[in-house]
Design a protein around this motif. Structure first.
Motif, PDB file in Angstrom:
ATOM      1  N   ASN A 277       0.799  -1.223   0.000  1.00  0.00           N
ATOM      2  CA  ASN A 277       0.000   0.000   0.000  1.00  0.00           C
ATOM      3  C   ASN A 277       0.833   1.274   0.000  1.00  0.00           C
ATOM      4  O   ASN A 277       0.279   2.358   0.017  1.00  0.00           O
ATOM      5  CB  ASN A 277      -0.915   0.014   1.226  1.00  0.00           C
ATOM      6  CG  ASN A 277      -2.128  -0.848   1.008  1.00  0.00           C
ATOM      7  OD1 ASN A 277      -2.550  -1.049  -0.115  1.00  0.00           O
ATOM      8  ND2 ASN A 277      -2.685  -1.354   2.081  1.00  0.00           N
TER       9      ASN A 277
ATOM     10  N   ALA B  16       2.650   4.148  -1.422  1.00  0.00           N
ATOM     11  CA  ALA B  16       2.785   4.795  -2.722  1.00  0.00           C
ATOM     12  C   ALA B  16       3.836   5.895  -2.687  1.00  0.00           C
ATOM     13  O   ALA B  16       4.571   6.098  -3.646  1.00  0.00           O
ATOM     14  CB  ALA B  16       1.442   5.382  -3.154  1.00  0.00           C
TER      15      ALA B  16
ATOM     16  N   SER C  49       7.048   5.470  -5.031  1.00  0.00           N
ATOM     17  CA  SER C  49       7.176   6.307  -6.236  1.00  0.00           C
ATOM     18  C   SER C  49       8.451   7.132  -6.176  1.00  0.00           C
ATOM     19  O   SER C  49       9.012   7.491  -7.203  1.00  0.00           O
ATOM     20  CB  SER C  49       5.955   7.207  -6.385  1.00  0.00           C
ATOM     21  OG  SER C  49       5.985   8.217  -5.429  1.00  0.00           O
TER      22      SER C  49
ATOM     23  N   VAL D 170      -0.993   0.370  -6.657  1.00  0.00           N
ATOM     24  CA  VAL D 170      -1.468   1.575  -5.984  1.00  0.00           C
ATOM     25  C   VAL D 170      -1.028   2.823  -6.744  1.00  0.00           C
ATOM     26  O   VAL D 170      -1.795   3.774  -6.912  1.00  0.00           O
ATOM     27  CB  VAL D 170      -0.950   1.575  -4.533  1.00  0.00           C
ATOM     28  CG1 VAL D 170      -1.343   2.837  -3.835  1.00  0.00           C
ATOM     29  CG2 VAL D 170      -1.496   0.383  -3.788  1.00  0.00           C
TER      30      VAL D 170
ATOM     31  N   VAL E 196      -3.124   3.302  -9.700  1.00  0.00           N
ATOM     32  CA  VAL E 196      -4.387   3.992  -9.407  1.00  0.00           C
ATOM     33  C   VAL E 196      -4.162   5.488  -9.338  1.00  0.00           C
ATOM     34  O   VAL E 196      -4.957   6.278  -9.844  1.00  0.00           O
ATOM     35  CB  VAL E 196      -4.978   3.482  -8.075  1.00  0.00           C
ATOM     36  CG1 VAL E 196      -6.126   4.352  -7.623  1.00  0.00           C
ATOM     37  CG2 VAL E 196      -5.439   2.063  -8.224  1.00  0.00           C
ATOM     38  N   LYS E 197      -3.040   5.860  -8.742  1.00  0.00           N
ATOM     39  CA  LYS E 197      -2.744   7.280  -8.579  1.00  0.00           C
ATOM     40  C   LYS E 197      -2.620   7.971  -9.938  1.00  0.00           C
ATOM     41  O   LYS E 197      -3.115   9.078 -10.139  1.00  0.00           O
ATOM     42  CB  LYS E 197      -1.436   7.409  -7.802  1.00  0.00           C
ATOM     43  CG  LYS E 197      -1.146   8.763  -7.258  1.00  0.00           C
ATOM     44  CD  LYS E 197       0.046   8.627  -6.340  1.00  0.00           C
ATOM     45  CE  LYS E 197       0.886   9.857  -6.293  1.00  0.00           C
ATOM     46  NZ  LYS E 197       2.199   9.553  -5.726  1.00  0.00           N
TER      47      LYS E 197
ATOM     48  N   PHE F 171      -3.870   6.951 -12.643  1.00  0.00           N
ATOM     49  CA  PHE F 171      -4.807   6.294 -13.554  1.00  0.00           C
ATOM     50  C   PHE F 171      -5.378   7.251 -14.595  1.00  0.00           C
ATOM     51  O   PHE F 171      -5.391   6.936 -15.789  1.00  0.00           O
ATOM     52  CB  PHE F 171      -5.940   5.652 -12.759  1.00  0.00           C
ATOM     53  CG  PHE F 171      -6.894   4.890 -13.619  1.00  0.00           C
ATOM     54  CD1 PHE F 171      -6.506   3.707 -14.209  1.00  0.00           C
ATOM     55  CD2 PHE F 171      -8.157   5.373 -13.867  1.00  0.00           C
ATOM     56  CE1 PHE F 171      -7.364   3.003 -15.019  1.00  0.00           C
ATOM     57  CE2 PHE F 171      -9.032   4.674 -14.681  1.00  0.00           C
ATOM     58  CZ  PHE F 171      -8.631   3.492 -15.256  1.00  0.00           C
ATOM     59  N   ASP F 172      -5.815   8.424 -14.154  1.00  0.00           N
ATOM     60  CA  ASP F 172      -6.479   9.349 -15.079  1.00  0.00           C
ATOM     61  C   ASP F 172      -5.591   9.650 -16.279  1.00  0.00           C
ATOM     62  O   ASP F 172      -6.024   9.603 -17.425  1.00  0.00           O
ATOM     63  CB  ASP F 172      -6.821  10.655 -14.364  1.00  0.00           C
ATOM     64  CG  ASP F 172      -7.921  10.446 -13.348  1.00  0.00           C
ATOM     65  OD1 ASP F 172      -8.323   9.272 -13.176  1.00  0.00           O
ATOM     66  OD2 ASP F 172      -8.361  11.430 -12.741  1.00  0.00           O
TER      67      ASP F 172
ATOM     68  N   ARG G 238     -13.000   4.461 -13.191  1.00  0.00           N
ATOM     69  CA  ARG G 238     -12.088   4.767 -12.088  1.00  0.00           C
ATOM     70  C   ARG G 238     -12.352   3.837 -10.911  1.00  0.00           C
ATOM     71  O   ARG G 238     -11.418   3.334 -10.267  1.00  0.00           O
ATOM     72  CB  ARG G 238     -12.253   6.220 -11.664  1.00  0.00           C
ATOM     73  CG  ARG G 238     -11.918   7.185 -12.781  1.00  0.00           C
ATOM     74  CD  ARG G 238     -12.127   8.598 -12.376  1.00  0.00           C
ATOM     75  NE  ARG G 238     -11.064   9.061 -11.505  1.00  0.00           N
ATOM     76  CZ  ARG G 238     -11.167  10.137 -10.742  1.00  0.00           C
ATOM     77  NH1 ARG G 238     -12.272  10.820 -10.713  1.00  0.00           N
ATOM     78  NH2 ARG G 238     -10.160  10.500  -9.993  1.00  0.00           N
ATOM     79  N   MET G 239     -13.626   3.609 -10.631  1.00  0.00           N
ATOM     80  CA  MET G 239     -13.943   2.691  -9.532  1.00  0.00           C
ATOM     81  C   MET G 239     -13.489   1.272  -9.865  1.00  0.00           C
ATOM     82  O   MET G 239     -13.039   0.532  -8.984  1.00  0.00           O
ATOM     83  CB  MET G 239     -15.446   2.718  -9.251  1.00  0.00           C
ATOM     84  CG  MET G 239     -15.905   3.941  -8.504  1.00  0.00           C
ATOM     85  SD  MET G 239     -15.271   4.031  -6.845  1.00  0.00           S
ATOM     86  CE  MET G 239     -14.213   5.432  -6.908  1.00  0.00           C
TER      87      MET G 239
ATOM     88  N   THR H 294      -9.889   1.115  -9.110  1.00  0.00           N
ATOM     89  CA  THR H 294      -9.670   1.020  -7.670  1.00  0.00           C
ATOM     90  C   THR H 294      -9.960  -0.388  -7.177  1.00  0.00           C
ATOM     91  O   THR H 294      -9.189  -0.965  -6.396  1.00  0.00           O
ATOM     92  CB  THR H 294     -10.582   2.018  -6.932  1.00  0.00           C
ATOM     93  OG1 THR H 294     -10.530   3.272  -7.607  1.00  0.00           O
ATOM     94  CG2 THR H 294     -10.156   2.192  -5.512  1.00  0.00           C
TER      95      THR H 294
ATOM     96  N   SER I 282      -7.210  -2.715  -8.008  1.00  0.00           N
ATOM     97  CA  SER I 282      -5.997  -2.578  -7.205  1.00  0.00           C
ATOM     98  C   SER I 282      -6.201  -3.146  -5.803  1.00  0.00           C
ATOM     99  O   SER I 282      -5.256  -3.579  -5.159  1.00  0.00           O
ATOM    100  CB  SER I 282      -5.580  -1.118  -7.134  1.00  0.00           C
ATOM    101  OG  SER I 282      -6.300  -0.473  -6.126  1.00  0.00           O
ATOM    102  N   ILE I 283      -7.439  -3.121  -5.331  1.00  0.00           N
ATOM    103  CA  ILE I 283      -7.705  -3.663  -3.999  1.00  0.00           C
ATOM    104  C   ILE I 283      -7.793  -5.188  -4.032  1.00  0.00           C
ATOM    105  O   ILE I 283      -7.428  -5.870  -3.087  1.00  0.00           O
ATOM    106  CB  ILE I 283      -9.012  -3.057  -3.440  1.00  0.00           C
ATOM    107  CG1 ILE I 283      -8.828  -1.591  -3.118  1.00  0.00           C
ATOM    108  CG2 ILE I 283      -9.470  -3.790  -2.213  1.00  0.00           C
ATOM    109  CD1 ILE I 283     -10.102  -0.916  -2.722  1.00  0.00           C
TER     110      ILE I 283
END
Lengths: 349, 328
Positions: free
Chosen positions: B244, B246, B250, B266, B269-270, B272-273, B294-295, B298, B301-302
């Motif tokens: 978890n 990040a 990074s 993770v 996800v950060k 992702f956009d 986006r969900m 998420t 990733s979970i």
């Protein structure tokens, strides 16, 4: 008197076996000790040095330019970002940590009773520990999954605003709007409390019940004192978790400053920020430590007082001895010089 | 009151009866010293279920949203249950995150430092617990201090150091501190092992040494096998925390460069956009970026940790009990 002194001076020399044991101890701890130097003390000293410099990185070399306190004046005076973030951080921590700890304690107490499906609930409340990470949280918050739509935050704020100052009311509102996130941070704490509660001796409760203590009294006089160390532990865990969590704006600010290409920012600027930040975090920890730390109990205090008394008396005794010796000497010399005339039975003085 | 104090015997008897039933009811609802009443139980269960729902709310929301198609999102009558199970979101998100590749890297990033962390923390914890040497107390103090100290203050020089050594952007930047007992949250793990080894009776070790075992043999043959509960705890937590993380990942392992080799779910996800938009502009994906995708990202990733949690739930939940943090 002299006996006491001797006993204090005598230090037992460690034997051969003990020495060897100690050496083995160092051997086991050695990797960590090297790590302390390489990854704690050295970086700490380095960043302390960095914060007085402006560091510019060119492809050829790293230039250190002496800045003095200019980094600090820049952080505090030129942009309001960092001071504001710091104030918000302190405020948020002081408000949220007690909420999380109390909430965790309440849930743990509920789970501690005779309850069916305890395993299921434990599983449920521990789940966030697995999931919680900065980006995932940010994603959930940004999509509005972290607030319950049925809860009217505005109404709560205005209700609190009637008898609280504006600032406090708005922070209360913030807590309610981020309720889920606050609850999500309390997974580990619940389990710590639960496992502490299960280790409280049931005989204590039985004794209290026989003496007519109610559940309320049992909580304050038995449960709470027994698990008090865990309260402190959980509070500190929560603070540290919140201060290194990626949702925290300040640590992102530090990272951004570190890699910003502007002239005045950079490693030095970021180091100064990081130092101030860690001092604040440490102060908050100390604050909670002072509030929740175990005070010495009555017996301990009595023993200490007794020791102090003894010491004082010993000192007095010494003083008296010294005085009497001195006086005796004085008197003796006086006698030698015939200073005092004693009655020798001759009839006249 | 007046009825209770009335002089007539018949009415008095009646009130006694009614008082008795009332008392019974009260006892039934609020309970007595010996047993909890129904009212109390309802209250406790109600509260637990409510709070449990609040806990689960984000996850339920995430799952339900991630299964919605574009029409469901726009349809205001669809709130919780999507019209149809729409899995395209997951496909798009997985493609954009390069799910399997990133998944493998995540496992490597979490597993290797965890291994080092466990071994070293166990040794150090054992050293602190079983040997008495000069400066032990001061060292323990430093240990706790290093936990309280935010990592940000040592982050910058450490980064510079790694940069000089050329290990930024490689897994070594996580392995190296772990080998020297300074991995992620290592102080907690050392303290867990310390607590644990202190509870192992000293007689056991002495018996081993009488039978001719050296210090290392005692450690490996007696201390390590007896510490298996603590090892499980530390492995699980270390893995989850590395997974978890990040911020530091990074910075050190990914190295903040644009085209880094190392990444984990993770971080995916950060970013992702951004990555989704670039992929979408190439025409790799079917839908445009919306909250469902986006969900879905998420949720993806979970997912691995979630599955792991369900499989190993007993170990997770009992971990804190067995690690001995709360003392005996």
């Amino acid at each position: 008197m002299s006996d006491l002194k001797k006993e204090k001076k005598r230090v037992r020399k460690p034997g051969k076996l003990e020495k060897r044991e100690a050496r083995m101890g160092y051997l086991f701890v050695a990797p960590w000790l090297i790590g302390v130097v390489a990854f704690l003390l050295y970086p700490l000293g380095q960043s302390f040095r960095y914060m007085w410099y402006n560091i510019r990185i060119t492809p050829v070399e790293t230039k250190f330019i002496w800045y003095g306190t200019q980094n600090f004046s820049q952080i505090w005076l030129e942009s309001a970002e960092f001071p504001q973030g710091l104030v918000t951080y302190i405020w948020k921590t002081i408000v949220e940590v007690p909420i999380i700890v109390v909430f965790a304690l309440i849930i743990a107490m509920m789970l501690n009773g005779k309850i069916r499906l305890r395993g299921f609930f434990r599983l449920l409340f521990f789940l966030p520990v697995i999931i919680v990470s900065g980006p995932v949280m940010n994603m959930l918050v940004s999509e509005g999954a972290a607030t319950i739509p049925a809860m009217n935050v505005q109404a709560i704020v205005s209700a609190f605003g009637r008898f609280l100052p504006d600032k406090a009311a708005s922070s209360v509102g913030e807590i309610f709007s981020n309720m889920i996130m606050t609850l999500w941070y309390s997974g580990v704490q619940i389990l710590i409390f639960l496992s502490a509660l299960q280790k409280v001796d049931p005989a204590l409760y039985e004794a209290a019940k026989i003496d007519g203590g109610s559940g309320w009294e049992c909580f304050w006089k038995i449960t709470l004192p027994t698990i008090k160390p865990m309260v402190l532990l959980n509070a500190i865990y929560t603070i540290i978790f919140m201060s290194s969590n990626e949702q925290n704006e300040l640590i992102n600010m530090i990272k951004n400053a570190m890699f910003s290409g502007t002239k005045e920012k950079g490693y030095g600027y970021a180091s100064a920020m990081a130092w101030m930040y860690s001092i604040v975090v440490t102060l908050v920890v100390v604050l909670f430590f002072l509030l929740l730390g175990s005070k010495k109990d009555k017996y301990d205090r009595a023993v200490r007082r007794y020791r102090r008394q003894q010491k004082r008396e010993a000192r007095l005794q010494k003083k008296i001895q010294r005085r009497s010796k001195r006086n005796a000497r004085k008197y003796a010399s006086g006698v030698r010089r015939n200073k005092y005339k004693t009655y020798d039975g001759s009839g006249d003085y | 009151m007046s009825a209770g104090t009335s002089t007539k015997p018949t009415t008095a008897a009646g009130t006694i009866k009614s008082v008795l039933t009332k008392d019974k009811l009260r006892r039934f609802v609020f309970g007595t010293r010996e047993r909890t009443g129904v009212g109390q139980q309802i209250l406790v269960y109600g509260l637990l279920i409510c709070i449990g729902f609040v806990y689960l709310y984000p996850i339920l929301y995430m799952i339900s949203t991630s299964l919605m198609s574009m029409e469901d999102l726009l349809d205001t009558s669809v709130k919780w249950i999507p019209g149809s199970v729409y899995l395209q979101n997951y496909r798009d998100a997985a493609k954009s995150m390069e799910f399997w590749k990133t998944f493998g890297k995540s496992i490597a990033i979490s597993a290797v430092p965890t291994l080092c962390n466990v071994v070293i923390c166990m040794m150090v914890g054992y050293g602190f617990a079983k040997y008495d040497f000069k400066g032990r107390k001061i060292m323990m103090g430093i240990l706790i201090f290093s936990y309280i100290l935010p990592s940000q203050v040592t982050m910058i020089p450490t980064y510079v150091l790694y940069n000089k050594m050329g290990i930024v952007g490689t897994l070594w930047s996580f392995i190296l501190p772990a080998v020297f007992g300074h991995g992620l949250n290592a102080p907690i793990f050392i303290l867990i092992f310390y607590q644990f080894f202190r509870q192992v009776p000293k007689v056991l070790m002495e018996a081993a040494s009488i039978d001719g075992a050296g210090h290392l043999k005692t450690f490996f043959r007696i201390a390590v096998p007896s510490a298996i509960p603590a090892i499980i705890t530390v492995v699980l937590f270390s893995f989850v925390w590395y997974w978890n993380e990040a911020y530091l990942t990074s910075l050190y392992v990914q190295g903040l460069s644009g085209d880094a080799f190392w990444t984990n779910l993770v971080i995916a996800v950060k970013d992702f956009d951004m990555s989704f938009n670039t992929k979408a502009s190439v025409g790799d994906t079917a839908t445009s970026l919306n909250e469902s995708v986006r969900m879905a990202a998420t949720a993806l990733s979970i997912m691995p940790l979630f599955v792991m949690y369900l499989v190993l739930q007993r170990h997770f939940v009992e971990s804190i009990d067995r690690s001995g943090i709360t003392g005996e």
